[in-house]
Design an enzyme around this catalytic site. Structure first.
Site, PDB file in Angstrom:
ATOM      1  N   PHE B  13       0.833  -1.205   0.000  1.00 37.38           N
ATOM      2  CA  PHE B  13       0.000   0.000   0.000  1.00 37.38           C
ATOM      3  C   PHE B  13       0.868   1.254   0.000  1.00 37.38           C
ATOM      4  O   PHE B  13       2.023   1.228   0.411  1.00 37.38           O
ATOM      5  CB  PHE B  13      -0.920   0.010   1.231  1.00 37.38           C
ATOM      6  CG  PHE B  13      -2.000  -1.041   1.170  1.00 37.38           C
ATOM      7  CD1 PHE B  13      -3.216  -0.784   0.548  1.00 37.38           C
ATOM      8  CD2 PHE B  13      -1.784  -2.300   1.708  1.00 37.38           C
ATOM      9  CE1 PHE B  13      -4.200  -1.760   0.475  1.00 37.38           C
ATOM     10  CE2 PHE B  13      -2.765  -3.276   1.647  1.00 37.38           C
ATOM     11  CZ  PHE B  13      -3.968  -3.008   1.029  1.00 37.38           C
ATOM     12  N   CYS B  14       0.253   2.366  -0.431  1.00 38.97           N
ATOM     13  CA  CYS B  14       0.919   3.665  -0.471  1.00 38.97           C
ATOM     14  C   CYS B  14       1.518   4.004   0.893  1.00 38.97           C
ATOM     15  O   CYS B  14       0.837   3.826   1.896  1.00 38.97           O
ATOM     16  CB  CYS B  14      -0.090   4.742  -0.864  1.00 38.97           C
ATOM     17  SG  CYS B  14       0.513   6.426  -0.775  1.00 38.97           S
ATOM     18  N   PRO B  15       2.743   4.506   0.974  1.00 40.61           N
ATOM     19  CA  PRO B  15       3.667   4.807  -0.117  1.00 40.61           C
ATOM     20  C   PRO B  15       4.693   3.698  -0.349  1.00 40.61           C
ATOM     21  O   PRO B  15       5.804   3.984  -0.822  1.00 40.61           O
ATOM     22  CB  PRO B  15       4.353   6.079   0.382  1.00 40.61           C
ATOM     23  CG  PRO B  15       4.469   5.859   1.862  1.00 40.61           C
ATOM     24  CD  PRO B  15       3.245   5.055   2.256  1.00 40.61           C
ATOM     25  N   GLY B  16       4.331   2.443  -0.056  1.00 41.49           N
ATOM     26  CA  GLY B  16       5.282   1.341  -0.162  1.00 41.49           C
ATOM     27  C   GLY B  16       5.945   1.206  -1.524  1.00 41.49           C
ATOM     28  O   GLY B  16       7.181   1.145  -1.604  1.00 41.49           O
TER      29      GLY B  16
END
Lengths: 132, 76
Positions: B13-16
């Site tokens: 998931f963001c910001p992964g």
């Protein structure tokens, strides 16, 4: 061109606010924008190095979703921001005093020391200040 | 033509995906590329925005079944 330095004050112990603060700090830091992160009040408890994440993070419905879906851990995000960008993380010296903690109680490999609010606000002049 | 390294960030998931891209860019040479696979729906906009801001280059973006393939060239 980089924007003004970003100064984030995290007071809330809510997991959702910690997550948002960590996302903003890490993304800004890796986008060539220096970030200064100041942890105070209830937020300090989320950085208790003696407790596992499931005990540190207190939140509502979205906190549960963050855990269920495996969204990035907020403290890991801050560490990534430090490693890959320009991010400093300080803990409020007053909050440590009131809690009766010393810096060794906090999670490892994250903090750049304790700081007073006066110094933080002085540094923040000319920057952009966000309080959560 | 430079080398291309693939990062499979599907499921992150963001910001992964962005963070994985940035970590990967630190490890490659100028002229080489990273191809990120991301199922995070924001990546297709966020990564090109970051690339433009910091001065790398977009080498391509493809919308695949359930994910986006985003290719970034390191230029500095």
């Amino acid at each position: 061109m980089a924007g003004p330095d970003l100064f984030i004050v995290l007071c809330s112990g809510e997991h959702e606010k910690l997550q948002m603060a960590a996302m903003m700090a890490s993304v800004a830091a890796v986008s060539e924008r220096p970030v200064h992160f100041f942890v105070s009040m209830n937020a300090v408890f989320a950085f208790d190095g003696t407790a596992p994440p499931e005990a540190r993070y207190k939140g509502g419905a979205f906190s549960e979703l963050i855990r269920e879906k495996g969204a990035p851990d907020a403290i890991d995000l801050l560490r990534q921001g430090k490693m890959l960008g320009d991010l400093e993380v300080h803990v409020c010296s007053m909050a440590l005093d009131v809690a009766g903690w010393d810096e060794d109680r906090l999670v490892e490999d994250l903090f750049d020391g304790a700081l007073g609010l006066t110094k933080f606000l002085s540094d923040a002049e000319g920057g952009q200040l966000i309080v959560l | 033509m430079g080398k291309r390294t693939k990062i499979d960030a599907r499921g992150a998931f963001c910001p992964g995906p962005l963070m994985e891209l940035i970590a990967g860019l630190k490890l490659i040479e100028v002229g080489d590329e990273i191809e990120v696979w991301s199922s995070d729906t924001g990546s297709a906009k966020d990564i090109p925005e970051w690339v433009a801001k910091v001065g790398h280059e977009m080498a391509g973006i493809e919308h695949c079944e359930g994910y986006d393939s985003i290719v970034v060239r390191k230029v500095k």
